[in-house]
Design an enzyme around this catalytic site. Structure first.
Site, mmCIF file in Angstrom:
data_model
loop_
_atom_site.group_PDB
_atom_site.id
_atom_site.type_symbol
_atom_site.label_atom_id
_atom_site.label_comp_id
_atom_site.label_asym_id
_atom_site.label_seq_id
_atom_site.Cartn_x
_atom_site.Cartn_y
_atom_site.Cartn_z
ATOM 1 N N ASP A 47 0.817 -1.209 0.000
ATOM 2 C CA ASP A 47 0.000 0.000 0.000
ATOM 3 C C ASP A 47 0.854 1.265 0.000
ATOM 4 O OD1 ASP A 47 -2.313 -1.533 0.133
ATOM 5 O OD2 ASP A 47 -2.286 -1.583 2.320
ATOM 6 N N TYR B 5 6.572 -10.269 6.526
ATOM 7 C CA TYR B 5 6.453 -8.834 6.738
ATOM 8 C C TYR B 5 6.997 -8.506 8.121
ATOM 9 C CZ TYR B 5 3.366 -7.861 2.733
ATOM 10 O OH TYR B 5 2.850 -7.697 1.471
#
Length: 254
Positions: free
Chosen positions: A61, A119
């Site tokens: 994002d 992540y």
């Protein structure tokens, strides 16, 4: 058109890309807004003299960073992989770098060949924000119960429906079931890091997990309540989404 000796045959490449996402509207191409995919494709077009489509392992994002994004592309070039690496970085902005170029076969696809991803999310817990981390860590000066966060993290490991810990992607999703293989909460000085390894991720899933764990660390949510939220399979206001700038796509597994 017939192949001629002057036209190199198509070759397939795997690119490992690292970037600072601060100035980007995310990885994926968008009609309005600068994206990482676009600047990589622009650099390849300059080198090859024609448009090149790059396929990433997944979207990040706006504001999210990457240490190990992976992409694949097909090029008609006679350049060595090492020369292509240098040429790419010479044509990329300073906040995007290709760390590695590997020639591969036509079967490799950055997204569909991936087995999982890691992540990492950074939180600056210092009373005063560290200026050099302001773009790469969420400043959270209030005390956090790291032990409680770790206990809650253990309850999220394994195979679950993570609908409650995701956001609406505004596109069809085949399933919201994912398997988390690793979910750790570690500290080094004032930096708290949440690392998540899974076979796949839903839209804003990691930032939702971090938001929930921080709420547990603040004492506003218990591990048991978090488990109930996950089992209910419904997103509620109890789950907050952590800011984008603390998140890094760390690596992709193949």
């Amino acid at each position: 058109m017939r192949q001629t000796s002057l036209q190199p045959k198509p070759r397939h490449f795997k690119l490992t890309i690292t970037y600072d996402g601060t100035q980007y509207a995310g990885w994926q191409l968008q009609p309005n807004g600068k994206t990482v995919q676009k600047v990589v494709e622009t650099a390849l077009a300059k080198i090859g003299g024609r448009e090149v489509r790059v396929h990433g392992s997944g979207r990040t994002d706006a504001g999210v960073h990457a240490r190990g994004q992976v992409a694949n592309c097909t090029l008609r070039t006679q350049l060595l992989a090492s020369t292509l690496l240098r040429a790419l970085n010479a044509n990329l902005p300073e906040d995007v770098r290709v760390a590695r170029v590997q020639e591969t076969d036509a079967k490799f696809h950055a997204r569909f060949s991936a087995k999982g991803k890691e992540y990492r999310y950074q939180i600056d817990t210092g009373a005063v924000a560290e200026p050099f981390l302001r773009l790469y860590a969420w400043h959270h000066p209030r005390p956090l119960d790291v032990g409680a966060m770790r206990r809650a993290a253990r309850s999220l490991k394994g195979r679950h429906d993570f609908l409650a810990l995701s956001a609406n992607p505004m596109r069809p999703v085949e399933t919201t079931v994912r398997t988390i293989e690793k979910l750790s909460v570690t500290t080094e000085g004032n930096i708290l890091t949440v690392a998540v390894v899974a076979d796949g991720f839903l839209y804003k899933m990691v930032r939702s997990i971090v938001g929930a764990l921080v709420k547990v660390g603040e004492g506003r949510l218990t591990a048991e309540e978090l488990q109930k939220l996950v089992k209910a399979k419904k997103r509620t206001a109890l789950v907050e989404t952590a800011p984008a700038h603390g998140l890094f796509l760390w690596r992709v597994f193949y």
